[in-house]
Every structure is written in structure tokens, then in C-alpha cells.
Design an enzyme around this catalytic site. Structure first.
Site, PDB file in Angstrom:
ATOM      1  N   PRO A  89       0.821  -1.212   0.000  1.00  0.00           N
ATOM      2  CA  PRO A  89       0.000   0.000   0.000  1.00  0.00           C
ATOM      3  C   PRO A  89       0.853   1.258   0.000  1.00  0.00           C
ATOM      4  CG  PRO A  89      -0.955  -1.606   1.471  1.00  0.00           C
ATOM      5  CD  PRO A  89       0.360  -2.191   1.009  1.00  0.00           C
ATOM      6  N   CYS A  90       0.429   2.252  -0.773  1.00  0.00           N
ATOM      7  CA  CYS A  90       1.296   3.389  -1.069  1.00  0.00           C
ATOM      8  C   CYS A  90       0.837   4.719  -0.490  1.00  0.00           C
ATOM      9  CB  CYS A  90       1.411   3.545  -2.586  1.00  0.00           C
ATOM     10  SG  CYS A  90      -0.200   3.816  -3.395  1.00  0.00           S
ATOM     11  N   GLN A  91      -0.258   4.736   0.287  1.00  0.00           N
ATOM     12  CA  GLN A  91      -0.798   6.021   0.726  1.00  0.00           C
ATOM     13  C   GLN A  91       0.208   6.852   1.519  1.00  0.00           C
ATOM     14  OE1 GLN A  91      -2.331   3.143   0.905  1.00  0.00           O
ATOM     15  NE2 GLN A  91      -4.439   3.298   0.190  1.00  0.00           N
ATOM     16  N   PHE A 124       3.181   7.352   0.787  1.00  0.00           N
ATOM     17  CA  PHE A 124       4.071   8.039  -0.142  1.00  0.00           C
ATOM     18  C   PHE A 124       3.312   8.909  -1.134  1.00  0.00           C
ATOM     19  CE2 PHE A 124       6.133   3.935   0.812  1.00  0.00           C
ATOM     20  CZ  PHE A 124       7.339   4.366   1.329  1.00  0.00           C
TER      21      PHE A 124
END
Length: 393
Positions: A80-82, A84
């Protein structure tokens, strides 16, 4: 047999691309039940695991899947990238965000499973974010495990996906091969004169123009196509299929409908009549696509006209689930389950399968060439030694 396990699999975008490239998907794991339900539907032969890999140890995971260290061809995942993402306000982005720490959990699985290859995906901002802290750790830990690592940012539009979507990728192998990133296959149309042999990027209408016209709030399942395929991309997505599923458009509120209806293709909220104007918002809010453009990055808010340029270029509505799937390069045989908003979220968080296919094919091709070179070198050495023995005799 080429085997792969997909961690943080979501609805299965990476797995879909790997299957297109010839891999057999052994398992997919994700903490979100709504997302993994679609993975399960499309990969009935694989183990679908609803779990948190930051809690389950790699040893337990391997026992659950029935695999031993070193047996797997490819371990892949898009943590999951939230933590960044540029879509998250800067004040809410910080180094030790628990969502960022899942990158470390993925690395722990790499170290335990010891696959021949590793493929990791994340938002482009992750590569240089926080002074490259996570990039440095990825490189250090994989290198310590004997992997050769290549990393870079790719734009899906350069590989035949009808969408501008930039993502960071880390490609690694235990064979000592320095992977080259796959060569772009499609170019911007304004550069066509310089590279006549390369096709231009796929446009919105080349992607969705053969799908049936519907009204907002209308749903069509297992419906026939509106026209024969008139682009190579449409033929690729159909792959011989006669009917299409998930052609579902969100029902708009009266004011939302009126806003879209007042705009021409290519326009957005700044062109709205004064009485329908909105305060601020995204630059493409209530925007309508044009037939000849490459779509912007699909997000999980693709169902809401106020969150981006999701207006259909012909009909007064937002894109259907199938049209979004087409823009993400999911083949028409790939079906999505769950509520409308859940399906939109699955697609917004997915990795374009066509891009993954190109990356996987490039990785395997380079390893195959290295294997062949090593074999020919070994054969040449044996031949040389044999000749020397004959001379000595």
C-alpha cells in the site's frame, strides 16, 4: 514451470499480467476481503489468502501455501502506497507511517522465500521520497541476499496502456543479471514523425469505443459489443470474447448530471456555468474525456465526477466499471465482484496488467539469454579443454 506469488494482490492486476506472460499463480494475499474476492473469482486455481503479512511470519505463510525456500520463480507485490502518494497532503506523509512499513514486511518475505526473481511496484514518489530512505533499504537488503537489483519509474502509456500512470518498479534476480527496464513500445503522437516504426499511445476511444452506449445509472451484464473491434487494443482486450460484463455506470445526482451535461468533451469545472460552479477541487473535476486523449491516472475515486476527469466523451455519465477496466488494460474476460464503489476502488488501486506483462516478459527474456550465454560459454570451455587434451596427447 514459471511460478509466482502475489502479496498485496488486491483484485489481481499484477497476477493478471503475470498470467498473460505465462506464469502460474500459486497464491495471492491481501488484507482487504472486498478486493481479494475478485482475485478469488478470477484465479480459482490459486490459494486466496485474506491475511496481513506484517503479522503472519513468512515461515507460516510458506507452510500454508506449501512451498519451500528457493522453489518460487517470482515473488511480487505492491505494498500500500498512501504513505508516499502525492494524493495525500504532505503534512500527513511521514517516514514511519505504518503503510510504509509494509515495504519492510515484503522484504522480509523476499529474504525468507528466496525466489529467483522479485518484482515490486509502488507509486513513483516512493522511489525518491524521504531522501530515498526506502529505496536505499530495498537495495541494501536485497543485495545482501545475493540479488542484483534494477529500479526505475515507468509510464504505463509507453507500453500500450491507454492511461498516463507513472509507477516505481524494483526488479531483482539471484542470477547476477543487471536487468534493463523494458523498452517502451508506444510513443506520444507528436513524436511519431521521428519514430515511424513505433505505434502512438493508445487513446481513450481506441480503448472503449466498441462498448455499448448506456445511460447514467444503467447496468448491462453479458451484453454484446456495440461494434466490431476497430483498434488492435480492442481486439487484444476481447481476445475472442463475444459479450462483455461489468458495464455499469453510476447513477448521478441531479446536480452532478446537470454539471456534466453542461460541459463539452475536454472541458472541466472551470467551464461550468456560474450557477453550477464548485469551490476549488481537483483541476479535472467534472471533466469529460475526449476521444483522442490518453486517460489520466485512474484512482479509487473514479466513480465520483467531482474527483477527476471521469466524464464519458460521448454519453452524459461517468465511465462504467468495464470502461475503467479497459483503461487499466484488464481483459474483458476478467470480471469484478462486489459493490460498484468497491469495484471502482479495486480498479483504482490496481496495477495495469499489460504493463506487468511487458515487464515480466522482459525479465524472463533477459534471464533466458543469460542462461543461453552461460551454456554456450560452458560448451565453448569444454570444447577448448577437449582440444587441448588432444594436442597434449
Amino acid at each position: 514451470m514459471l511460478t509466482a506469488i502475489d502479496l498485496f494482490c488486491g483484485c489481481g492486476g499484477i497476477s493478471c499480467g503475470l498470467r498473460m506472460a505465462g506464469f502460474s499463480i500459486l497464491a495471492g494475499a491481501d488484507i482487504e476481503p472486498k478486493y481479494i474476492s475478485t482475485f478469488t473469482h478470477n484465479f480459482p486455481e490459486a490459494k486466496s489468502l485474506g491475511l496481513d503479512i506484517s503479522i503472519m511470519s513468512p515461515k507460516e505463510f510458506m507452510k500454508l501455501v506449501g512451498i519451500k525456500p528457493g522453489e518460487l520463480t517470482l515473488l511480487t507485490g505492491g505494498p500500500p502506497c498512501q504513505g508516499f502518494s502525492k494524493n495525500v497532503p504532505r503534512k500527513y506523509r511521514y517516514l514511519e507511517d505504518h503503510r510504509n512499513l509494509l515495504v519492510k514486511a515484503f522484504l522480509g518475505y523476499c529474504e525468507a522465500l528466496k525466489p529467483r526473481m522479485v518484482l515490486m511496484e509502488n507509486v513513483a514518489e516512493m522511489k525518491n521520497g524521504f531522501d530515498q530512505t526506502y529505496t536505499d533499504e530495498i537495495l541494501a537488503r536485497l543485495t545482501d541476499e545475493g540479488y542484483t537489483v534494477t529500479h526505475g519509474v515507468l509510464n504505463a502509456a509507453d507500453y500500450g496502456v491507454p492511461q498516463r500512470r507513472r509507477r516505481a518498479f524494483f526488479l531483482a534476480n539471484s542470477d547476477g543479471v543487471f536487468f534493463d527496464l523494458p523498452v517502451p513500445t508506444h510513443i506520444q503522437s507528436d513524436k511519431q514523425m521521428d519514430l515511424l516504426s513505433s505505434p502512438s499511445r493508445v487513446t481513450v476511444w481506441e480503448a472503449i469505443g466498441d462498448l455499448p452506449r448506456i445511460k447514467h445509472g444503467e447496468s448491462k451484464h453479458d451484453c454484446e459489443y456495440a461494434t466490431p473491434p476497430f483498434s488492435e487494443y480492442q481486439r487484444l482486450m476481447r481476445n475472442g470474447r463475444k459479450k462483455v460484463a461489468n458495464h455499469v455506470a453510476r447513477h448521478l445526482q441531479p446536480t452532478q448530471y446537470e454539471r456534466l451535461a453542461s460541459l463539452e468533451p475536454g472541458q472541466a469545472h472551470k467551464h461550468l456555468p456560474k450557477r453550477l460552479q464548485v469551490r476549488g477541487g481537483y483541476s479535472g473535476a467534472y471533466g469529460r474525456l475526449t476521444k483522442d486523449m490518453v486517460a489520466p491516472t485512474i484512482t479509487r475515486w473514479v466513480f465520483h465526477p467531482g474527483s477527476g476527469r471521469w466524464g464519458h466523451p460521448v454519453d452524459t455519465r461517468v465511465l462504467t466499471i468495464r470502461e475503467v477496466a479497459r483503461i487499466q488494460s484488464f481483459p474483458d474476460s476478467y470480471e469484478f465482484v462486489g459493490t460498484y464503489t468497491s469495484q471502482a476502488g479495486q480498479l483504482g488501486n490496481a496495477v495495469p496488467p499489460l504493463l506487468i506483462e511487458k515487464i515480466a516478459e522482459s525479465m524472463f527474456s533477459q534471464l533466458s539469454k543469460a542462461d543461453k550465454t552461460a551454456f554456450n560459454l560452458s560448451k565453448g570451455i569444454r570444447s577448448s579443454l577437449s582440444g587441448r587434451r588432444k594436442v597434449m596427447a
